[in-house]
Design a protein around this motif. Structure first.
Motif, PDB file in Angstrom:
ATOM      1  N   ASP A  57       1.772   7.563   9.403  1.00 16.28           N
ATOM      2  CA  ASP A  57       1.867   6.148   9.772  1.00 16.28           C
ATOM      3  C   ASP A  57       0.497   5.522  10.035  1.00 16.28           C
ATOM      4  N   ILE A  58      -0.562   6.148   9.546  1.00 16.43           N
ATOM      5  CA  ILE A  58      -1.911   5.731   9.904  1.00 16.43           C
ATOM      6  C   ILE A  58      -2.206   4.289   9.486  1.00 16.43           C
ATOM      7  N   GLU A  59      -1.514   3.808   8.472  1.00 12.05           N
ATOM      8  CA  GLU A  59      -1.759   2.433   8.028  1.00 12.05           C
ATOM      9  C   GLU A  59      -1.313   1.412   9.078  1.00 12.05           C
ATOM     10  N   THR A  60      -0.463   1.852  10.018  1.00 12.58           N
ATOM     11  CA  THR A  60       0.004   0.939  11.069  1.00 12.58           C
ATOM     12  C   THR A  60      -0.963   0.868  12.246  1.00 12.58           C
ATOM     13  N   LEU A  61      -2.039   1.653  12.212  1.00 10.22           N
ATOM     14  CA  LEU A  61      -2.962   1.710  13.342  1.00 10.22           C
ATOM     15  C   LEU A  61      -3.482   0.338  13.775  1.00 10.22           C
ATOM     16  N   PRO A  62      -3.878  -0.546  12.853  1.00 11.90           N
ATOM     17  CA  PRO A  62      -4.365  -1.865  13.300  1.00 11.90           C
ATOM     18  C   PRO A  62      -3.328  -2.626  14.118  1.00 11.90           C
ATOM     19  N   ASP A  63      -2.058  -2.555  13.740  1.00  7.06           N
ATOM     20  CA  ASP A  63      -1.005  -3.246  14.484  1.00  7.06           C
ATOM     21  C   ASP A  63      -0.803  -2.620  15.859  1.00  7.06           C
ATOM     22  N   VAL A  64      -0.859  -1.290  15.906  1.00  6.99           N
ATOM     23  CA  VAL A  64      -0.707  -0.593  17.185  1.00  6.99           C
ATOM     24  C   VAL A  64      -1.833  -0.980  18.135  1.00  6.99           C
ATOM     25  N   LEU A  65      -3.064  -1.026  17.630  1.00  4.48           N
ATOM     26  CA  LEU A  65      -4.211  -1.347  18.475  1.00  4.48           C
ATOM     27  C   LEU A  65      -4.232  -2.812  18.885  1.00  4.48           C
ATOM     28  N   ALA A  66      -3.697  -3.671  18.032  1.00  7.79           N
ATOM     29  CA  ALA A  66      -3.685  -5.101  18.346  1.00  7.79           C
ATOM     30  C   ALA A  66      -2.904  -5.383  19.624  1.00  7.79           C
ATOM     31  N   VAL A  67      -1.899  -4.563  19.892  1.00  7.86           N
ATOM     32  CA  VAL A  67      -1.111  -4.722  21.116  1.00  7.86           C
ATOM     33  C   VAL A  67      -1.993  -4.541  22.347  1.00  7.86           C
ATOM     34  N   SER A  68      -3.018  -3.689  22.211  1.00  8.94           N
ATOM     35  CA  SER A  68      -3.963  -3.450  23.318  1.00  8.94           C
ATOM     36  C   SER A  68      -5.168  -4.374  23.258  1.00  8.94           C
ATOM     37  N   GLY A  69      -5.143  -5.323  22.337  1.00 10.16           N
ATOM     38  CA  GLY A  69      -6.239  -6.273  22.216  1.00 10.16           C
ATOM     39  C   GLY A  69      -7.410  -5.771  21.389  1.00 10.16           C
ATOM     40  N   ILE A  70      -7.231  -4.653  20.700  1.00  6.71           N
ATOM     41  CA  ILE A  70      -8.300  -4.105  19.851  1.00  6.71           C
ATOM     42  C   ILE A  70      -8.040  -4.535  18.411  1.00  6.71           C
ATOM     43  N   THR A  71      -8.932  -5.339  17.875  1.00  4.30           N
ATOM     44  CA  THR A  71      -8.724  -5.867  16.525  1.00  4.30           C
ATOM     45  C   THR A  71      -9.852  -5.506  15.567  1.00  4.30           C
ATOM     46  N   GLU A  72     -10.964  -4.995  16.107  1.00  2.77           N
ATOM     47  CA  GLU A  72     -12.099  -4.669  15.248  1.00  2.77           C
ATOM     48  C   GLU A  72     -12.760  -3.372  15.700  1.00  2.77           C
ATOM     49  N   ALA A  73     -13.428  -2.717  14.754  1.00  2.48           N
ATOM     50  CA  ALA A  73     -14.220  -1.523  15.048  1.00  2.48           C
ATOM     51  C   ALA A  73     -15.387  -1.479  14.077  1.00  2.48           C
ATOM     52  N   ASP A  74     -16.277  -0.537  14.287  1.00  2.71           N
ATOM     53  CA  ASP A  74     -17.470  -0.429  13.448  1.00  2.71           C
ATOM     54  C   ASP A  74     -17.434   0.797  12.536  1.00  2.71           C
ATOM     55  N   LEU A  75     -17.097   1.944  13.111  1.00  2.00           N
ATOM     56  CA  LEU A  75     -17.101   3.207  12.377  1.00  2.00           C
ATOM     57  C   LEU A  75     -15.716   3.816  12.385  1.00  2.00           C
ATOM     58  N   PHE A  76     -15.382   4.530  11.307  1.00  2.00           N
ATOM     59  CA  PHE A  76     -14.086   5.204  11.204  1.00  2.00           C
ATOM     60  C   PHE A  76     -14.341   6.640  10.760  1.00  2.00           C
ATOM     61  N   PHE A  77     -13.991   7.606  11.632  1.00  2.92           N
ATOM     62  CA  PHE A  77     -14.135   9.027  11.330  1.00  2.92           C
ATOM     63  C   PHE A  77     -12.754   9.617  11.114  1.00  2.92           C
ATOM     64  N   VAL A 103      -6.040   7.757   1.958  1.00  2.00           N
ATOM     65  CA  VAL A 103      -6.235   6.439   1.350  1.00  2.00           C
ATOM     66  C   VAL A 103      -5.754   5.346   2.305  1.00  2.00           C
ATOM     67  N   LYS A 104      -4.638   5.607   2.984  1.00  2.00           N
ATOM     68  CA  LYS A 104      -4.130   4.635   3.952  1.00  2.00           C
ATOM     69  C   LYS A 104      -5.092   4.481   5.130  1.00  2.00           C
ATOM     70  N   ALA A 105      -5.776   5.565   5.478  1.00  3.12           N
ATOM     71  CA  ALA A 105      -6.748   5.488   6.565  1.00  3.12           C
ATOM     72  C   ALA A 105      -7.889   4.540   6.201  1.00  3.12           C
ATOM     73  N   VAL A 106      -8.289   4.555   4.934  1.00  6.47           N
ATOM     74  CA  VAL A 106      -9.329   3.622   4.484  1.00  6.47           C
ATOM     75  C   VAL A 106      -8.840   2.180   4.637  1.00  6.47           C
ATOM     76  N   ARG A 107      -7.600   1.955   4.288  1.00 10.28           N
ATOM     77  CA  ARG A 107      -7.048   0.602   4.416  1.00 10.28           C
ATOM     78  C   ARG A 107      -6.986   0.168   5.872  1.00 10.28           C
ATOM     79  N   ALA A 108      -6.660   1.115   6.757  1.00 11.40           N
ATOM     80  CA  ALA A 108      -6.664   0.799   8.186  1.00 11.40           C
ATOM     81  C   ALA A 108      -8.067   0.455   8.643  1.00 11.40           C
ATOM     82  N   ALA A 109      -9.059   1.205   8.152  1.00  8.49           N
ATOM     83  CA  ALA A 109     -10.455   0.923   8.498  1.00  8.49           C
ATOM     84  C   ALA A 109     -10.852  -0.474   8.041  1.00  8.49           C
TER      85      ALA A 109
END
Length: 316
Positions: A57-77, A103-109
């Motif tokens: 479900d990694i592609e849903t990570l941006p939506d999950v983080l948005a609930v906590s107010g996190i909408t942006e990041a710089d690096l993705f490991f 591939v979905k992780a890249v899209r989440a990044a």
């Protein structure tokens, strides 16, 4: 503060990377599978947020983080990967899912506006090479199992996807690493456990020429690769030096009890045993300035002390 996303956050290399990132002033989102039995391994702190999101479900990570107010990041490991050892290395359905998730992780990044994506590859991408050959981005890849094939495919597919989405892409091929929170089945950790119990640990003759890198040094290599590495590069992660495997085993023994007997030659080499494994770190050094800081003897002393405090004394 800058922010980094780290998947597979309960594993040794991810934990070491999280620790380094926080020292470098980053807020960190540590991504782990829901209800992971190892979730307590993740470092805690005001600048660390744990997100329980499964690899599938990694592609849903941006939506999950948005609930906590996190909408942006710089690096993705991206360390998360299922089926890394045993029979699961040739579980093709599982390995195919790993490729898709990468591939979905890249899209989440991309959705999180990350500028750099680093994917964690493996020495298994090379397969077996001629003894004495240092492994680099120029070494031909002939993986011999599903795990190595999937890692190689993921490196290529994530690179294409990252460039389509305008993200810097770095792929690291990791050789042999060791450190705190390593798996109990590894040579280093299983040896520490047996020796602390006063048992004779049994091994092959230990003639293999091996390149071991401490997890803290590996984390430094990952961070430098993501921040200073050249877009599209593949970096081989190791110390760049080899020693007989027997030397490492003796160093583990000496850190615990120099009088313990070691059962060299009591285990047969397995079919197709790799006898030489060394990273060519020239490109990594030239592009990022990476140099290992730890000698094996110093690092293994730290690991033994951690093992005593965190595992052994809780079990006895």
């Amino acid at each position: 503060m800058p922010r980094a996303i780290v998947t597979g956050a309960t594993g040794m290399l991810a934990i070491a990377t999280i620790n380094l990132l926080t020292k470098e002033g980053y807020d960190v989102v540590a991504v782990a599978r829901p209800n992971s039995r190892r979730i307590d391994n993740i470092p805690s702190g005001d600048n660390i947020t744990v997100a329980e999101v499964g690899l599938e479900d990694i592609e849903t990570l941006p939506d999950v983080l948005a609930v906590s107010g996190i909408t942006e990041a710089d690096l993705f490991f991206h360390f998360a990967w299922d089926g890394t050892y045993g029979d699961n290395r040739n579980n093709m359905d599982l390995q195919l899912k790993n490729i898709e998730s990468s591939v979905k992780a890249v899209r989440a990044a991309a959705a999180l506006k990350c500028s750099s994506f680093m994917g964690a590859g493996s020495q298994a991408e090379y397969g077996r090479v001629m003894d004495g050959t240092k492994l680099s981005d120029k070494t031909p890849c002939n993986p011999e199992n599903g795990y190595g094939i999937a890692k190689l495919c993921a490196s290529q597919m994530t690179r294409i996807e990252a460039h389509k989405l305008g993200i810097k892409h770095i792929w690291v091929r990791i050789l042999s690493t060791f450190g705190q929170f390593d798996g109990a089945h590894t040579m280093v950790m299983s040896g520490i456990g047996k020796m602390l119990d006063g048992q004779k640990a049994s091994y092959t003759k230990g003639e293999q020429m091996w390149d071991y890198l401490y997890c803290k040094d590996a984390a430094k290599a990952f961070f430098l690769s993501a921040t200073k590495g050249v877009d599209g590069s593949v970096y081989t992660i190791g110390s760049g030096k080899v020693r007989p495997l027997a030397d490492y085993i003796k160093a583990i023994r000496d850190a615990i009890n120099p009088s313990l007997e070691i059962g060299f030659g009591e285990v047969d080499y397995y079919p197709g045993q790799v006898m030489y494994l060394c990273a060519d770190t020239t490109k990594l050094r030239e592009d990022t300035g990476f140099e290992p800081e730890y000698e094996f003897e110093d690092a293994i002393q730290e690991v033994v002390e951690w093992y005593k405090d965190s595992i052994y004394n809780k079990d006895v």
